[in-house]
Design an enzyme around this catalytic site. Structure first.
Site, PDB file in Angstrom:
ATOM      1  N   ALA A 268       1.888  -1.081   9.328  1.00  0.00           N
ATOM      2  CA  ALA A 268       2.839  -1.582   8.337  1.00  0.00           C
ATOM      3  C   ALA A 268       3.431  -2.925   8.783  1.00  0.00           C
ATOM      4  CB  ALA A 268       3.898  -0.518   8.070  1.00  0.00           C
ATOM      5  N   SER A 269       4.744  -3.044   8.800  1.00  0.00           N
ATOM      6  CA  SER A 269       5.353  -4.356   9.028  1.00  0.00           C
ATOM      7  C   SER A 269       5.220  -4.890  10.448  1.00  0.00           C
ATOM      8  CB  SER A 269       6.836  -4.326   8.628  1.00  0.00           C
ATOM      9  OG  SER A 269       6.959  -4.361   7.222  1.00  0.00           O
ATOM     10  N   ILE A 270       4.776  -4.069  11.383  1.00  0.00           N
ATOM     11  CA  ILE A 270       4.461  -4.610  12.702  1.00  0.00           C
ATOM     12  C   ILE A 270       3.324  -5.622  12.574  1.00  0.00           C
ATOM     13  CG2 ILE A 270       3.782  -4.036  15.079  1.00  0.00           C
ATOM     14  CD1 ILE A 270       4.966  -1.259  14.640  1.00  0.00           C
ATOM     15  N   SER A 271       2.558  -5.526  11.489  1.00  0.00           N
ATOM     16  CA  SER A 271       1.498  -6.498  11.202  1.00  0.00           C
ATOM     17  C   SER A 271       2.024  -7.929  11.144  1.00  0.00           C
ATOM     18  CB  SER A 271       0.824  -6.178   9.867  1.00  0.00           C
ATOM     19  OG  SER A 271       0.371  -4.849   9.800  1.00  0.00           O
ATOM     20  N   LYS A 272       3.307  -8.094  10.857  1.00  0.00           N
ATOM     21  CA  LYS A 272       3.874  -9.445  10.801  1.00  0.00           C
ATOM     22  C   LYS A 272       3.749 -10.154  12.147  1.00  0.00           C
ATOM     23  CE  LYS A 272       7.119  -8.525   7.028  1.00  0.00           C
ATOM     24  NZ  LYS A 272       6.607  -7.206   6.616  1.00  0.00           N
TER      25      LYS A 272
END
Length: 312
Positions: free
Chosen positions: A45-49
């Site tokens: 999820a937002s760790i992909s940022k």
């Protein structure tokens, strides 16, 4: 913690190079009974940022772009309201662009043509002028991924695979759709499988990466050991650029910087439909903590309680 009994996922805790906790439990797919294993890939999820931030920093190191570049330089037909937004603003969530709740017309699970998605983002005026505030924005990171594509002439997922994951030895990681991939966990909510969000376009750069637990632990060596990036880039990524409004917390490039379980940390959580994730590095004690789960009901931040005892 309940994740060690009837739940689904992977929990890893390391201190230095010693792994203190390594737990894998539950079903990767309730409908087939396939279990979670160390090889199971989860949506982070937002760790992909963080991967998007590293991609941009790599291109800045190579002179392909600059963090001070206006984003309109890299996007097709951008609106005039984005003229003051730089890549730095996007990286730090200080662009004024909204998050998903400011874009209710966008269906996170439905494939969308890339330029149509940018047009949908442009339909919502910025919340404030660039640099004048902080507002978490996944659409801002989608623009960063599009910038990587425009600057390199390569698909974003391909750039991550060849320039980010391969050099780090993250052989179980990829970006984009999990369809047809082996060892992919299915998201669950209420004990039942749920369809994935669209990761090829709508969440590209913002929530599109899949990792094994071991790969995400390795990923934390980017800030911890300065892998992949030059020291100045690592320092910029983990610097407290923009206060988030929480006591002692700021945002760097893809990382929250601030206290975690009473200790200095760089960290991020993730929340996609049917998945939760958390990854943190605590530099003072050299702890790394990773949680990946395909169960929506788990609170990923609650896992930090394991830091109090180094055991479960």
């Amino acid at each position: 913690m309940s994740i060690f009994s009837h739940d689904r996922g992977v929990l890893l805790l390391a201190r230095g190079d010693e792994v203190l906790v390594d737990r894998v439990t539950g079903a990767a797919d309730e409908s087939t009974g396939a279990p979670c294993t160390p090889a199971t890939r989860f949506q982070i999820a937002s760790i992909s940022k963080q991967m998007a931030a590293v991609a941009v920093l790599l291109l800045a190191e190579r002179g392909v772009l600059r963090l001070t570049d206006p984003v309109v330089r890299w996007l097709p037909d951008p609106p005039s309201t984005w003229s003051g937004i730089t890549l730095h603003h996007l990286l730090t969530h200080t662009s004024g662009l909204g998050h998903w709740e400011e874009h209710p017309a966008i269906d996170l699970a439905a494939p969308t043509e890339p330029d149509a998605l940018l047009a949908a983002f442009a339909d919502v005026p910025p919340l404030f002028r660039p640099g004048a505030g902080w507002h978490y924005s996944s659409p801002g990171y989608v623009l960063l991924a599009r910038t990587v594509e425009r600057a390199t002439g390569r698909p974003y997922a391909e750039f991550l695979a060849e320039e980010v994951f391969a050099p780090l030895g993250m052989t179980g990681s990829f970006a984009g759709s999990g369809d047809g991939r082996p060892d992919v966990a299915v998201g669950h909510e209420g004990g039942r499988p749920v369809p994935s969000w669209d990761l090829a376009t709508v969440s590209m750069g913002a929530g599109d990466v899949w990792c094994t637990g071991a790969d995400l632990l390795t990923w934390l060596d980017v800030p911890r050991r300065g892998r992949l990036l030059a020291p100045a880039s690592v320092a910029a990524m983990t610097a407290p650029h923009a206060p988030t409004g929480k006591p002692g917390e700021a945002y760097g490039y893809g990382f929250f910087v601030g206290p975690l379980a009473g200790r200095r940390a760089v960290h991020h959580s993730g929340d996609n439909g049917g998945y939760k994730a958390f990854a943190a590095w605590l530099p003072d004690t050299d702890h790394r903590l990773v949680l990946l789960t395909n169960q929506a009901e788990i609170d990923p931040v609650a896992v930090t309680s394991v830091l109090d005892s180094d055991r479960v």
